[in-house]
Design a protein around this motif. Sequence first.
Motif, short mmCIF file in Angstrom:
data_model
loop_
_atom_site.label_atom_id
_atom_site.label_comp_id
_atom_site.label_asym_id
_atom_site.label_seq_id
_atom_site.Cartn_x
_atom_site.Cartn_y
_atom_site.Cartn_z
N GLN A 103 0.77 -1.30 -0.10
CA GLN A 103 -0.16 -0.11 -0.16
C GLN A 103 0.73 1.29 -0.06
N GLU A 104 2.09 1.16 0.44
CA GLU A 104 3.03 2.19 0.49
C GLU A 104 3.43 2.73 -1.12
N ILE A 105 2.97 1.95 -2.07
CA ILE A 105 3.35 1.82 -3.32
C ILE A 105 1.93 2.39 -4.07
N ARG A 106 1.90 3.89 -4.14
CA ARG A 106 0.53 4.55 -4.25
C ARG A 106 0.27 4.62 -5.49
N ALA A 107 1.33 5.06 -6.56
CA ALA A 107 1.18 5.36 -7.89
C ALA A 107 0.72 4.16 -8.73
N GLU A 108 -0.27 3.91 -9.38
CA GLU A 108 -0.53 2.80 -10.26
C GLU A 108 0.58 2.09 -11.05
N ASP A 109 1.16 3.09 -11.82
CA ASP A 109 2.04 2.79 -12.75
C ASP A 109 3.15 2.21 -11.94
N GLY A 110 3.54 2.92 -10.90
CA GLY A 110 4.74 2.21 -9.80
C GLY A 110 4.02 0.84 -9.33
N TRP A 111 2.98 0.76 -9.07
CA TRP A 111 2.62 -0.72 -8.59
C TRP A 111 2.77 -1.73 -9.63
N ARG A 112 2.30 -1.34 -10.67
CA ARG A 112 2.20 -2.44 -11.87
C ARG A 112 3.88 -2.69 -12.40
N ARG A 113 4.71 -1.77 -12.16
CA ARG A 113 6.30 -2.08 -12.47
C ARG A 113 6.97 -2.82 -11.31
N THR A 114 6.32 -2.51 -10.07
CA THR A 114 6.96 -3.54 -8.86
C THR A 114 6.43 -4.84 -9.11
N PHE A 130 1.86 -11.34 0.25
CA PHE A 130 1.64 -9.84 0.62
C PHE A 130 0.49 -9.54 1.18
N ASP A 131 0.50 -8.50 2.29
CA ASP A 131 -0.67 -8.01 2.46
C ASP A 131 -1.14 -6.71 2.16
N SER A 132 -2.73 -6.45 2.08
CA SER A 132 -3.04 -5.33 1.85
C SER A 132 -4.39 -4.97 2.51
N ARG A 133 -4.53 -3.77 3.20
CA ARG A 133 -5.88 -3.81 3.92
C ARG A 133 -7.09 -3.80 3.08
N ASP A 134 -8.19 -4.50 3.40
CA ASP A 134 -9.38 -4.53 2.54
C ASP A 134 -10.14 -3.12 2.81
N PRO A 135 -10.33 -2.47 1.78
CA PRO A 135 -11.07 -0.89 1.90
C PRO A 135 -12.58 -1.25 2.21
N ALA A 136 -13.07 -2.52 1.99
CA ALA A 136 -14.41 -2.77 2.66
C ALA A 136 -14.50 -2.50 3.85
N ALA A 137 -13.40 -2.94 4.75
CA ALA A 137 -13.41 -3.03 6.26
C ALA A 137 -13.37 -1.47 6.84
N ARG A 138 -12.85 -0.36 5.95
CA ARG A 138 -12.98 0.82 6.23
C ARG A 138 -11.93 1.18 7.80
N ARG A 139 -10.95 0.39 7.77
CA ARG A 139 -10.31 0.60 9.19
C ARG A 139 -9.69 2.11 9.37
N TRP A 140 -9.75 2.90 8.20
CA TRP A 140 -9.15 4.10 8.63
C TRP A 140 -10.06 5.00 9.60
N GLU A 141 -11.30 4.37 9.64
CA GLU A 141 -12.31 5.07 10.45
C GLU A 141 -11.87 4.95 11.86
N ARG A 197 -6.44 -1.00 -2.27
CA ARG A 197 -7.11 -1.65 -3.53
C ARG A 197 -8.06 -2.91 -3.05
N THR A 198 -9.16 -2.76 -4.17
CA THR A 198 -9.89 -3.82 -3.55
C THR A 198 -9.49 -5.30 -4.16
N GLU A 199 -9.88 -6.21 -3.70
CA GLU A 199 -9.61 -7.64 -4.19
C GLU A 199 -9.73 -7.51 -5.74
N ALA A 200 -10.71 -7.38 -6.17
CA ALA A 200 -10.95 -7.23 -7.96
C ALA A 200 -9.67 -6.75 -8.51
N GLU A 201 -9.27 -5.39 -7.75
CA GLU A 201 -8.17 -4.71 -8.48
C GLU A 201 -6.64 -5.45 -8.22
#
Length: 241
Positions: A103-114, A130-141, A197-201
């Motif tokens: 999730q630290e790799i914010r730019a989509e082109d940078g993520w794809r290159r990674t 790897f791990d990525s927080r599920d946006p559906a869980a809205r943990r940032w709240e 990023r969502t699971e689908a993404e």
Amino acid sequence: MDRRPAAIYDAENRWGRDDDFFLAAVDETPAARVLDLGCGTGRLTLALAAAGHTVTGVDPHRAALDAARAKPGADRVTWIEGTAEVLPEAAYDVAVLTSHVAQEIRAEDGWRRTLADLRRALVPGGRLVFDSRDPAARRWERWTPHDSRRRVALPDGTAVEAWTELTEVRDGLVSFVHHYLLPDGDELRSPGTLRFRTEAELRADLATAHFTVERIHGGWGREPVGASDDGELVVIARAAD
């Protein structure tokens, strides 16, 4: 990251259920050649080496690597300052990105290159975990000064008061500031922004990079997505032949 932030980071981020998960996942490939991308101060990296794996830790932050190199057992690890761009071809059996480094790799082109660099660095059939927080869980709240306030005990016996302040949520990006109030009254601030990023993404990006998704768990107990309060997307994928 000078000595104080590095010490605070290590004190606040001790071994946890996520580390147990990643260590067990890597151990499924005995004596593996392992890449820990975004290894930070080396908590998991060193444990992987101690478990008998041949480990390379890569991180762009020199201060984090300096802290890792100073720890017991660091001589068992190959430490590299840099990003996925520096990785050799077909050199690893398993690659891990932990502590939400993805999730630290914010730019989509940078993520794809990674992802493309990781596919190049893995042998055919090698695994990416790897791990990525599920946006559906809205943990940032929960990232409010009230809900996130905590006390961090340092090795020297002192304690740091800490809390997190959410600053912005927009277009899949979540920005925040970690606050650390030191015993002498100084306050350290560590701002950050994460891409959710969502699971689908994630599945679509991995397919484009020629990875096959084997499993995506929703938590460290290997629960289905959405079935755990961990609020995670824990991805296990394999490099296509």
